[in-house]
Design an enzyme around this catalytic site. Structure first.
Site, PDB file in Angstrom:
ATOM      1  N   ASP A   1      40.973  81.671  78.617  1.00  0.00           N
ATOM      2  CA  ASP A   1      40.516  80.654  77.687  1.00  0.00           C
ATOM      3  C   ASP A   1      39.930  81.384  76.476  1.00  0.00           C
ATOM      4  OD1 ASP A   1      39.612  78.011  76.803  1.00  0.00           O
ATOM      5  OD2 ASP A   1      37.622  78.759  77.301  1.00  0.00           O
TER       6      ASP A   1
ATOM      7  N   ASP B   1      37.430  79.760  73.532  1.00  0.00           N
ATOM      8  CA  ASP B   1      36.058  79.378  73.199  1.00  0.00           C
ATOM      9  C   ASP B   1      35.179  79.385  74.454  1.00  0.00           C
ATOM     10  OD1 ASP B   1      36.346  77.984  70.249  1.00  0.00           O
ATOM     11  OD2 ASP B   1      38.115  77.671  71.488  1.00  0.00           O
TER      12      ASP B   1
END
Length: 231
Positions: free
Chosen positions: A13, A15
């Site tokens: 991922d 953020d």
């Protein structure tokens, strides 16, 4: 690549996992709200809205300050204008208050040098993903970037993982997903791959342990333990 290292492919991922981006996202949201004479939102609200993509976050912010529903926001005549203004503000803000989390760059470099395929898989829209990666000189470290609008579906749909398994000819058993939220854990579970989670990101206000990942790690340096032991 060392045969002792358990993974040939690692998806990350963005953020809250690789880069702390929430402060500048909040800045861009509030820049936009101010432009349209709307009250600001708090940093904590923005933190809790991160995960489903930047467009969804903006809609949630507008619904909050307007005391209305997300459906009403999307149907409003001026929403395209607000969304366009947000895009300008966010591109201006990218890199101004974000930073890599500890051990991110050196971990990715070590894994890449060992031949592990590295992928970013985020729900952030592609144009913003690229700006963030470029702001931190991160793009060259990845073999592929999958944003929220790269495929017809986004996380927690596992299509992006399946596409990478096919592209890189890697089995699910040799694949790891690393994230910071229940969305990431669900994505990995839907693809039947191992998932490790970080406790410092954005999980909509919930402790990451409640999502039951296979392992909670304090930072990305845990990913190189197999490389060190194999030397």
């Amino acid at each position: 690549m060392t045969e002792k290292y358990p993974y040939d492919l690692i998806l990350f991922d963005l953020d809250g996992t690789l880069i702390e981006t929430a402060p500048e996202i909040a800045d861009a949201v509030n820049d936009t709200l101010q432009r349209f004479d709307l009250p600001p939102v708090t940093q904590q609200q923005v933190n809790d809205w991160i995960g489903h993509g930047t467009r969804t976050l903006l809609i949630q912010a507008l619904a909050e300050v307007g005391h209305t529903t997300v459906e009403a926001v999307q149907a409003a005549d001026n929403f395209p204008q607000i969304e366009a203004a947000f895009g300008v503000h966010y591109e201006q803000r990218c890199g101004t208050r974000s930073h890599l989390y500890p051990h991110v760059r050196e971990t990715l470099q070590a894994l890449r040098a060992e031949g592990v395929k590295l992928v970013v898989m985020t729900n952030k829209e592609g144009r913003y993903t690229q700006v963030v990666l470029d702001a931190h000189q991160m793009a060259p470290l990845f073999d592929r970037v999958i944003s929220g609008d790269t495929l017809p579906v986004k996380k927690p749909n596992p299509a992006g993982i399946f596409d990478c398994l096919k592209q890189f000819s890697v089995s699910s058993e040799r694949t790891l997903f690393v994230g910071d939220s229940s969305i990431d854990v669900a994505t990995a579970r839907n693809a039947n791959v191992t998932v490790w989670a970080l406790p410092y990101g954005y999980n909509m206000g919930e402790a990451i342990e409640s999502c039951h990942p296979d392992r909670v790690i304090s930072d990305l340096s845990a990913l190189t333990a197999g490389l060190v032991s194999a030397v």
